[in-house]
Design an enzyme around this catalytic site. Structure first.
Site, PDB file in Angstrom:
ATOM      1  N   THR A   1     -25.120 -57.566 -40.255  1.00  0.00           N
ATOM      2  CA  THR A   1     -25.821 -56.556 -41.050  1.00  0.00           C
ATOM      3  C   THR A   1     -27.167 -56.200 -40.429  1.00  0.00           C
ATOM      4  OG1 THR A   1     -24.807 -57.560 -43.006  1.00  0.00           O
ATOM      5  CG2 THR A   1     -26.544 -55.964 -43.379  1.00  0.00           C
TER       6      THR A   1
ATOM      7  N   GLU B   1     -24.887 -59.516 -50.111  1.00  0.00           N
ATOM      8  CA  GLU B   1     -23.995 -58.489 -50.646  1.00  0.00           C
ATOM      9  C   GLU B   1     -24.598 -57.722 -51.813  1.00  0.00           C
ATOM     10  OE1 GLU B   1     -20.524 -60.949 -51.385  1.00  0.00           O
ATOM     11  OE2 GLU B   1     -19.651 -60.249 -49.508  1.00  0.00           O
TER      12      GLU B   1
ATOM     13  N   LYS C   1     -25.038 -51.416 -58.903  1.00  0.00           N
ATOM     14  CA  LYS C   1     -25.863 -52.497 -59.432  1.00  0.00           C
ATOM     15  C   LYS C   1     -27.051 -51.916 -60.182  1.00  0.00           C
ATOM     16  CE  LYS C   1     -28.905 -56.272 -57.979  1.00  0.00           C
ATOM     17  NZ  LYS C   1     -29.435 -57.054 -56.853  1.00  0.00           N
TER      18      LYS C   1
ATOM     19  N   VAL D   1     -25.070 -64.877 -24.826  1.00  0.00           N
ATOM     20  CA  VAL D   1     -26.227 -65.059 -23.943  1.00  0.00           C
ATOM     21  C   VAL D   1     -26.298 -66.511 -23.469  1.00  0.00           C
ATOM     22  CG1 VAL D   1     -28.747 -64.989 -23.795  1.00  0.00           C
ATOM     23  CG2 VAL D   1     -27.514 -63.193 -25.042  1.00  0.00           C
TER      24      VAL D   1
ATOM     25  N   LEU E   1     -32.724 -62.734 -40.439  1.00  0.00           N
ATOM     26  CA  LEU E   1     -32.936 -64.178 -40.547  1.00  0.00           C
ATOM     27  C   LEU E   1     -33.777 -64.732 -39.410  1.00  0.00           C
ATOM     28  CD1 LEU E   1     -29.336 -65.257 -41.658  1.00  0.00           C
ATOM     29  CD2 LEU E   1     -31.327 -64.759 -43.097  1.00  0.00           C
TER      30      LEU E   1
ATOM     31  N   GLU F   1     -33.612 -62.479 -55.569  1.00  0.00           N
ATOM     32  CA  GLU F   1     -33.904 -61.109 -55.981  1.00  0.00           C
ATOM     33  C   GLU F   1     -33.317 -60.078 -55.004  1.00  0.00           C
ATOM     34  OE1 GLU F   1     -35.116 -59.538 -58.509  1.00  0.00           O
ATOM     35  OE2 GLU F   1     -35.971 -61.090 -59.791  1.00  0.00           O
TER      36      GLU F   1
ATOM     37  N   THR G   1     -33.311 -59.571 -51.760  1.00  0.00           N
ATOM     38  CA  THR G   1     -34.263 -58.940 -50.843  1.00  0.00           C
ATOM     39  C   THR G   1     -33.887 -59.081 -49.365  1.00  0.00           C
ATOM     40  OG1 THR G   1     -35.613 -60.952 -50.961  1.00  0.00           O
ATOM     41  CG2 THR G   1     -36.229 -59.132 -52.406  1.00  0.00           C
TER      42      THR G   1
END
Length: 502
Positions: free
Chosen positions: A16, A50, A79, A186, A334, A343, A345
């Site tokens: 993503t 998701e 949502k 890599v 990440l 929440e 985010t």
């Protein structure tokens, strides 16, 4: 710093984060920068992000995506908010519903009028005045920009979708815009001996991928931002005690509610995200309080349908890179840091980071001033969201486990402590201009978690008792009447998806 004109942008990692970044860069920088994305089919992605928040609509619109096509490609649903169950006390629930609550007043938020009414003995719930909440709980949705014949806003919404399918969808979009995908793992990162900047990536098959600016979307490993240029990681585990997640998809439970569920357990919480074809489920927990086997038992014992795969464990460490942009490496997703998905985010932070990179994109070389501003904005954004998430843990009234007792008694950042104390004393909460969450969002979580103010704003006393009663009753009548006219969530999806195929 380096005066190299940026002509080659290399994104390391798909998923993503990688493909959202590629899509945004391709849309914004078309014709000015060559974009290459390197990913390996051998390396999986976390893929549990998701659930989203309303700014995702702006991202999709910026790309020119058609909503029906997008929902069809990602098995997406609507949502309207997040329902929190057992967070304040066991058996109690509230919703962080998107959009406004009640009616806006100059210099005085609506909840002050509700607080005055409550002090007078009225029992209306704060959420009686939330259009989003009422629609969500009645499983209703339609594109409602405003309530007809009023000046009240309509429904604010976001999406649930399959993150893996969204990445595939954006890959097709990005490649159609000229992004080159290179398959490979890599094995070496070569840096300039003088500047320390990354010059190229060497793949296991011997291919060399050169770039002027690199975006690290390699996930928790942080192959470039950590291993290559060495940006330090600041942990926030002293405030956010959960350090593991366990995810599993399950069969759909029938109806598709237009909201996310967050269900607190003895040592963490469980998410439930309804998609068209399945329900995404997972458990966030503290390994200091639960073993993986205990967590697995709780997760599988609370599924709405049959599991479709074996649960997988995802260790994590909450915190962020002190420099999300260092030298010629920008970290997103990440690789830049992690705040648990309480929440929703995670995807938003990719979106905002990619947007920030477009705004700060170097023209005639990477300049220290631009890098510093990018890092300042990234840090402030993360800290604001961090405080909002900590609030859910800190403001609990559970006494049934060591985990919750620890959360209630722990010290929290001064910025959050000030917000809690100000709200408890006066009912006032102020949003910083760069805070992702609105005053209404803070109000809902504070009230929902049992932080009830001792006072209300003096402006709320400007109405007589009769005028106040009439205001509240009129708002309830308008909201209930509007919700009654809406189609069900399933009817909306069926109509939209069917129209998109014609």
């Amino acid at each position: 710093m380096e005066n190299t004109i940026i002509k080659k942008l290399v994104i390391l990692g798909g998923g993503t984060a990688g493909w959202m970044t590629a899509a945004m860069m391709a849309r914004s920088l078309a014709g000015t920068v060559d974009i290459t994305l390197v990913e390996s089919d051998q390396i999986g992605t976390v893929g549990v992000g998701e659930a989203t928040i309303p700014p995702i609509l702006n991202f999709n619109r910026a790309l020119g995506l058609d909503e029906a096509e997008f929902l069809r490609a990602t098995n997406g649903t609507i949502k309207l908010g997040i329902q929190f169950e057992n967070w304040s006390r066991r058996g109690e629930s509230y919703m962080h519903a998107f959009g406004n609550v009640g009616k806006n007043f100059p210099f005085c938020d609506f909840h002050h009028f509700w607080l005055r009414s409550r002090a007078s003995g009225h029992s209306d719930s704060y959420w009686d005045f939330s259009l989003n909440y009422q629609a969500a709980k009645q499983n209703k949705f339609a594109h409602l920009a405003n309530i007809p014949n009023t000046n009240l806003p309509g429904l604010s919404y976001a999406y649930h979708f399959d993150a893996g399918l969204y990445a595939q969808y954006l890959r097709r979009y990005s490649e159609s815009k000229g992004v080159k995908r290179v398959e490979g793992k890599v094995c070496d990162v070569r840096r300039n001996h003088h500047s320390g900047h990354v010059e190229n990536l060497v793949l296991e098959n011997g291919q060399v991928v050169e770039g002027d600016l690199f975006v690290d979307c390699s996930g928790f490993v942080g192959l470039l931002i950590d291993n290559a240029v060495g940006s330090d990681y600041e942990s926030w585990s002293q405030w956010l005690p959960c350090d593991r997640a366990m995810a599993v998809p399950s069969e759909s439970a029938g109806s598709i509610p237009p909201y996310t569920r967050s269900i607190a357990h003895a040592c963490g919480w469980q998410w439930q995200i309804p998609l068209q074809h399945r329900t995404g489920k997972g458990l966030v927990y503290s390994s200091s309080h639960w073993s993986d086997e205990q967590a697995r038992e709780v997760l599988l014992g609370n599924l709405p349908g049959k599991p479709l795969a074996e649960p997988r464990v995802i260790p994590f460490r909450t915190g962020h890179r002190r420099e999300q942009w260092k030298k010629n490496v920008v970290s997103l997703g990440l690789a830049s840091g992690f705040l648990e998905p309480l929440e929703s985010t995670s995807i938003h932070l990719v979106q905002s980071g990619a947007t920030r990179l477009v705004k700060c994109f170097p023209h005639r070389g990477i300049r220290a001033e631009e890098v510093a501003e990018f890092n300042r904005q990234s840090r402030v954004e993360m800290e604001r969201i961090r405080d909002f998430i900590i609030l859910h843990y800190k403001a609990n009234q559970r006494r049934d486990s060591d985990f919750w007792r620890h959360c209630e008694s722990m010290d929290v950042p001064e910025s959050l402590q000030h917000k809690i104390e100000l709200f408890r004393a006066t009912g006032k909460v102020f949003r910083d201009y760069d805070d992702l969450f609105t005053e209404v969002a803070w109000q809902q979580v504070l009230i929902g978690q049992g932080v009830l103010p001792e006072d209300h704003h003096v402006i709320a006393d400007g109405l007589s008792d009769a005028q106040l009663d009439d205001l509240l009753q009129s708002l309830k009548t308008l909201i209930q009447g509007s919700v009654r006219q809406l189609p069900t969530h399933e009817e909306f999806l069926s109509s939209l998806l069917a129209a998109g195929t014609k």
